[in-house]
Design a protein around this motif. Structure first.
Motif, PDB file in Angstrom:
ATOM      1  N   GLY A  41      47.338   2.714  -4.073  1.00 36.46           N
ATOM      2  CA  GLY A  41      48.654   3.590  -4.463  1.00 36.46           C
ATOM      3  C   GLY A  41      49.662   2.711  -5.428  1.00 36.46           C
ATOM      4  N   GLU A  42      49.815   1.700  -5.304  1.00 34.24           N
ATOM      5  CA  GLU A  42      50.481   1.000  -6.299  1.00 34.24           C
ATOM      6  C   GLU A  42      50.063   1.073  -7.837  1.00 34.24           C
ATOM      7  OE1 GLU A  42      50.880  -3.061  -4.964  1.00 34.24           O
ATOM      8  OE2 GLU A  42      51.570  -2.479  -2.985  1.00 34.24           O
ATOM      9  N   TYR A  43      48.702   1.327  -7.861  1.00 29.58           N
ATOM     10  CA  TYR A  43      47.939   1.408  -8.956  1.00 29.58           C
ATOM     11  C   TYR A  43      47.801   2.757  -9.586  1.00 29.58           C
ATOM     12  CZ  TYR A  43      47.818  -3.654  -9.659  1.00 29.58           C
ATOM     13  OH  TYR A  43      48.059  -5.024 -10.050  1.00 29.58           O
ATOM     14  N   CYS A  44      48.375   3.775  -8.878  1.00 26.70           N
ATOM     15  CA  CYS A  44      48.376   5.173  -9.131  1.00 26.70           C
ATOM     16  C   CYS A  44      47.192   5.822  -9.061  1.00 26.70           C
ATOM     17  CB  CYS A  44      48.882   5.451 -10.501  1.00 26.70           C
ATOM     18  SG  CYS A  44      50.715   4.987 -10.936  1.00 26.70           S
ATOM     19  N   VAL A  45      46.193   5.381  -8.043  1.00 25.71           N
ATOM     20  CA  VAL A  45      44.757   5.793  -8.100  1.00 25.71           C
ATOM     21  C   VAL A  45      44.967   7.181  -7.422  1.00 25.71           C
ATOM     22  CG1 VAL A  45      42.786   5.586  -6.596  1.00 25.71           C
ATOM     23  CG2 VAL A  45      43.829   3.509  -8.026  1.00 25.71           C
ATOM     24  N   ASP A  46      44.294   8.116  -7.924  1.00 27.25           N
ATOM     25  CA  ASP A  46      44.334   9.569  -7.287  1.00 27.25           C
ATOM     26  C   ASP A  46      43.438   9.897  -6.064  1.00 27.25           C
ATOM     27  OD1 ASP A  46      46.021  10.643  -9.589  1.00 27.25           O
ATOM     28  OD2 ASP A  46      44.400  10.215 -10.625  1.00 27.25           O
ATOM     29  N   LEU A  47      42.496   9.374  -6.075  1.00 29.50           N
ATOM     30  CA  LEU A  47      41.406   9.126  -4.848  1.00 29.50           C
ATOM     31  C   LEU A  47      40.662   7.977  -4.724  1.00 29.50           C
ATOM     32  CD1 LEU A  47      39.613  11.042  -2.978  1.00 29.50           C
ATOM     33  CD2 LEU A  47      38.210  11.500  -4.882  1.00 29.50           C
ATOM     34  N   VAL A  48      40.638   7.500  -3.261  1.00 25.67           N
ATOM     35  CA  VAL A  48      39.971   6.724  -2.774  1.00 25.67           C
ATOM     36  C   VAL A  48      38.749   7.015  -1.908  1.00 25.67           C
ATOM     37  CG1 VAL A  48      40.017   4.622  -1.389  1.00 25.67           C
ATOM     38  CG2 VAL A  48      41.672   4.773  -2.935  1.00 25.67           C
ATOM     39  N   ILE A  49      37.465   6.530  -2.287  1.00 29.64           N
ATOM     40  CA  ILE A  49      36.322   6.946  -1.691  1.00 29.64           C
ATOM     41  C   ILE A  49      36.141   5.512  -0.927  1.00 29.64           C
ATOM     42  CG2 ILE A  49      34.131   7.659  -1.466  1.00 29.64           C
ATOM     43  CD1 ILE A  49      34.597   9.451  -3.813  1.00 29.64           C
ATOM     44  N   ALA A  50      36.093   5.464   0.510  1.00 36.21           N
ATOM     45  CA  ALA A  50      36.001   4.252   1.080  1.00 36.21           C
ATOM     46  C   ALA A  50      34.651   4.358   1.663  1.00 36.21           C
ATOM     47  CB  ALA A  50      37.051   4.003   2.238  1.00 36.21           C
TER      48      ALA A  50
END
Length: 120
Positions: A41-50
């Protein structure tokens, strides 16, 4: 001193991070995975696929708490299939995880190129 974090206007496409579980962290593993999700979130990622199991869930929870859209999948094949469905022109994709998780398989599936070596 410069803050090298990207801004939301840095790219025309989305930023997608495919993040696998980090191995051998011991008792600190749940918090460490949650923190990585927060950093997305801090690095402005739009989508995380874990990718993975219990620690992937912690990673996704941290990302969701930071306002990042998240998905959790159990394996590399499912991650590659999901990414292929979601990928749009100009998207930027980061794939990261412990070597034991063999996340390179996702890059290989997406690009159609055989991975011929791993740097140590």
């Amino acid at each position: 001193m410069s803050d090298n974090k990207p801004t939301e206007e840095s790219t025309e496409g989305r930023t997608i991070a495919i993040l696998g579980e980090m191995l051998e962290l011991g008792d600190e593993a749940p918090q460490a995975h949650w923190n990585v999700g927060q950093m997305a979130g801090e690095y402005c990622v739009d989508l995380v696929i874990a990718v993975g199991q219990d620690m992937a869930k912690q990673l996704a929870l941290g990302a969701a708490a930071a306002g990042v859209e998240t998905a959790i999948v159990g394996d590399n094949e499912t991650a590659a299939e999901l990414l292929q469905k979601l990928l749009q022109p100009n998207d930027i994709v980061l794939i990261k995880g412990s070597r034991g998780g063999m996340r390179w398989q996702i890059a290989q599936a997406i690009t159609g190129q055989e991975i011929i070596g791993i740097l140590s």
